[in-house]
Scaffold this active site. Structure first.
Site, PDB file in Angstrom:
ATOM      1  N   GLU A   1       0.820  -1.231   0.000  1.00 42.68           N
ATOM      2  CA  GLU A   1       0.000   0.000   0.000  1.00 42.68           C
ATOM      3  C   GLU A   1       0.849   1.275   0.000  1.00 42.68           C
ATOM      4  O   GLU A   1       2.057   1.225   0.251  1.00 42.68           O
ATOM      5  CB  GLU A   1      -0.948   0.010   1.200  1.00 42.68           C
ATOM      6  CG  GLU A   1      -0.226   0.053   2.531  1.00 42.68           C
ATOM      7  CD  GLU A   1      -1.033   0.690   3.653  1.00 42.68           C
ATOM      8  OE1 GLU A   1      -1.520   1.827   3.478  1.00 42.68           O
ATOM      9  OE2 GLU A   1      -1.134   0.063   4.721  1.00 42.68           O
TER      10      GLU A   1
ATOM     11  N   LYS B   1      -3.321  -2.317  15.980  1.00 43.45           N
ATOM     12  CA  LYS B   1      -2.649  -1.368  16.856  1.00 43.45           C
ATOM     13  C   LYS B   1      -3.590  -0.918  17.958  1.00 43.45           C
ATOM     14  O   LYS B   1      -4.773  -0.703  17.719  1.00 43.45           O
ATOM     15  CB  LYS B   1      -2.245  -0.172  16.001  1.00 43.45           C
ATOM     16  CG  LYS B   1      -1.324   0.762  16.709  1.00 43.45           C
ATOM     17  CD  LYS B   1      -0.871   1.837  15.776  1.00 43.45           C
ATOM     18  CE  LYS B   1       0.157   1.307  14.821  1.00 43.45           C
ATOM     19  NZ  LYS B   1       0.236   2.071  13.613  1.00 43.45           N
TER      20      LYS B   1
HETATM   21  N1  PSU Z   1      -2.249   1.677  10.667  1.00 42.98           N
HETATM   22  C1  PSU Z   1      -0.904   1.759  10.696  1.00 42.98           C
HETATM   23  N2  PSU Z   1      -0.251   2.377   9.696  1.00 42.98           N
HETATM   24  C2  PSU Z   1      -0.911   2.911   8.630  1.00 42.98           C
HETATM   25  C3  PSU Z   1      -2.341   2.812   8.605  1.00 42.98           C
HETATM   26  C4  PSU Z   1      -2.957   2.192   9.632  1.00 42.98           C
HETATM   27  O1  PSU Z   1      -0.296   1.271  11.622  1.00 42.98           O
HETATM   28  O2  PSU Z   1      -0.265   3.477   7.744  1.00 42.98           O
HETATM   29  C5  PSU Z   1      -3.076   3.353   7.409  1.00 42.98           C
HETATM   30  C6  PSU Z   1      -3.443   2.219   6.444  1.00 42.98           C
HETATM   31  O3  PSU Z   1      -3.332   2.692   5.133  1.00 42.98           O
HETATM   32  C7  PSU Z   1      -4.892   1.953   6.775  1.00 42.98           C
HETATM   33  C8  PSU Z   1      -5.374   3.349   7.111  1.00 42.98           C
HETATM   34  O4  PSU Z   1      -5.618   1.388   5.719  1.00 42.98           O
HETATM   35  O5  PSU Z   1      -4.309   3.929   7.831  1.00 42.98           O
HETATM   36  C9  PSU Z   1      -6.641   3.342   7.908  1.00 42.98           C
HETATM   37  O6  PSU Z   1      -7.130   4.632   7.979  1.00 42.98           O
HETATM   38  P1  PSU Z   1      -8.615   4.881   8.501  1.00 42.98           P
HETATM   39  O7  PSU Z   1      -8.596   4.466   9.942  1.00 42.98           O
HETATM   40  O8  PSU Z   1      -8.856   6.340   8.310  1.00 42.98           O
HETATM   41  O9  PSU Z   1      -9.519   4.023   7.667  1.00 42.98           O
END
Ligand code: PSU
Ligand code: MN
Length: 300
Positions: A24, A159
């Protein structure tokens, strides 16, 4: 499809039935600071190659959903940082129409990987149900994507900026298997332990590949999570990381940070509070996931 552009290398690998691993780009633009983000993205690609697969880093560039980026494109995503649009499912058609530069989240990377014919995707952490979601209703679109799009996602667990228990409940409701690689305990990203269990332990890449194959053959929609704990020597001290997370969450609340900004805000604050220790651990666990992703893709 006119909006999908697969790089020649990735296209050739897929045509020859060679292993390919999707990666990603939100982790590049919004998950780590420049230039460590670019350096890490390139190291992750190299790790995938080292274990016998072709990396396909995914992003939205100039009106195209791209699978397989050049080093120049990775540099652009990393250098532009949070000014790149973070693209989840809902953002995709607009970012394509307007030819905006887009970093794909887990959700969007899954969409593009599936469209390209890639079934394994390695990353760091996935989005989930946020703490306090009962009030805020903040549930990452990643979870809905895992419910509908058939791509296996290797991550280091969930996390603890998120509510792990609620995230597991949500995944269960939507029929998403959570497999622990050589563990029965759900890893919590920076730490190997969380106090929560995965659904099943899997011990080899071969095991995982077989489950992926059967899931496809039985036409079960949706993805799965392979939770791969951070290597022992790179895990963080639980007390230190918990303190940093709680401080970051409190600040986010005080500053009224919401929506798509919240995850990047928390990641960068945690990194500042831990003096960069969390970044090192983050980089190591992504490399570790890239390796497992390549091994699984090789067995498919
Ligand atoms: N968690 C991490 N690192 C990240 C992300 C999440 O430890 O870089 C990023 C990923 O791309 C994930 C996104 O898909 O954040 C989720 O964002 P949201 O909670 O806004 O959907
Ligand atoms: Mn959200």
């Amino acid at each position: 499809m006119q909006y999908l552009e697969i790089s020649p290398e990735v296209k050739a690998a897929l045509a020859a039935n060679q292993p390919v691993v999707a990666l990603e780009s939100t982790i590049i633009s919004h998950g780590m600071p420049y230039p460590k983000n670019v350096e890490t993205a390139l190291r992750v690609e190299a790790e995938v190659r080292k274990y016998g697969a072709i990396p396909a880093t995914i992003a939205v560039i100039n009106g195209k959903m791209k699978a397989g980026l050049s080093h120049k494109e990775i540099e652009l995503l990393g250098k532009t940082g949070t000014a790149v649009t973070k693209v989840s499912r809902r953002d995709l058609p607009i970012v394509l129409a307007r030819k905006m530069l887009g970093a794909t989240t887990v959700a969007t990377t899954m969409i593009i990987a599936e469209a390209a014919g890639i079934s394994v995707f390695a990353t760091g952490g996935i989005g989930g149900v946020h703490r306090g979601a009962g009030e805020s209703m903040d549930i990452s679109a990643d979870l809905q994507e895992l419910a509908r799009t058939n791509v296996a996602v290797v991550s280091a667990g969930v996390k603890s900026i998120l509510d792990l228990g609620l995230t597991l409940e949500y995944l269960e409701t939507h029929g998403v298997p959570v497999l622990g690689f050589q563990t029965y305990e759900l890893p919590a990203f920076y730490t190997r332990k969380s106090g929560f269990s995965v659904d099943y332990q899997v011990d080899t890449a071969e095991d995982i590949a077989e489950i992926i194959k059967i899931k496809k053959a039985t036409n079960l929609k949706g993805g799965m999570i392979i939770a791969n704990p951070v290597p022992e020597k790179y895990q963080m001290d639980k007390a230190i990381i918990d303190l940093a997370i709680n401080k970051a969450l409190k600040e986010a609340d005080e500053q009224g940070i919401q929506g798509k900004e919240i995850t990047p805000f928390l990641l960068s604050r945690i990194e500042q509070i831990t003096g960069g220790n969390s970044l090192e651990s983050n980089i190591r666990l992504v490399l570790n996931n890239a390796r497992l992703g390549a091994e699984i893709a090789g067995k498919l």
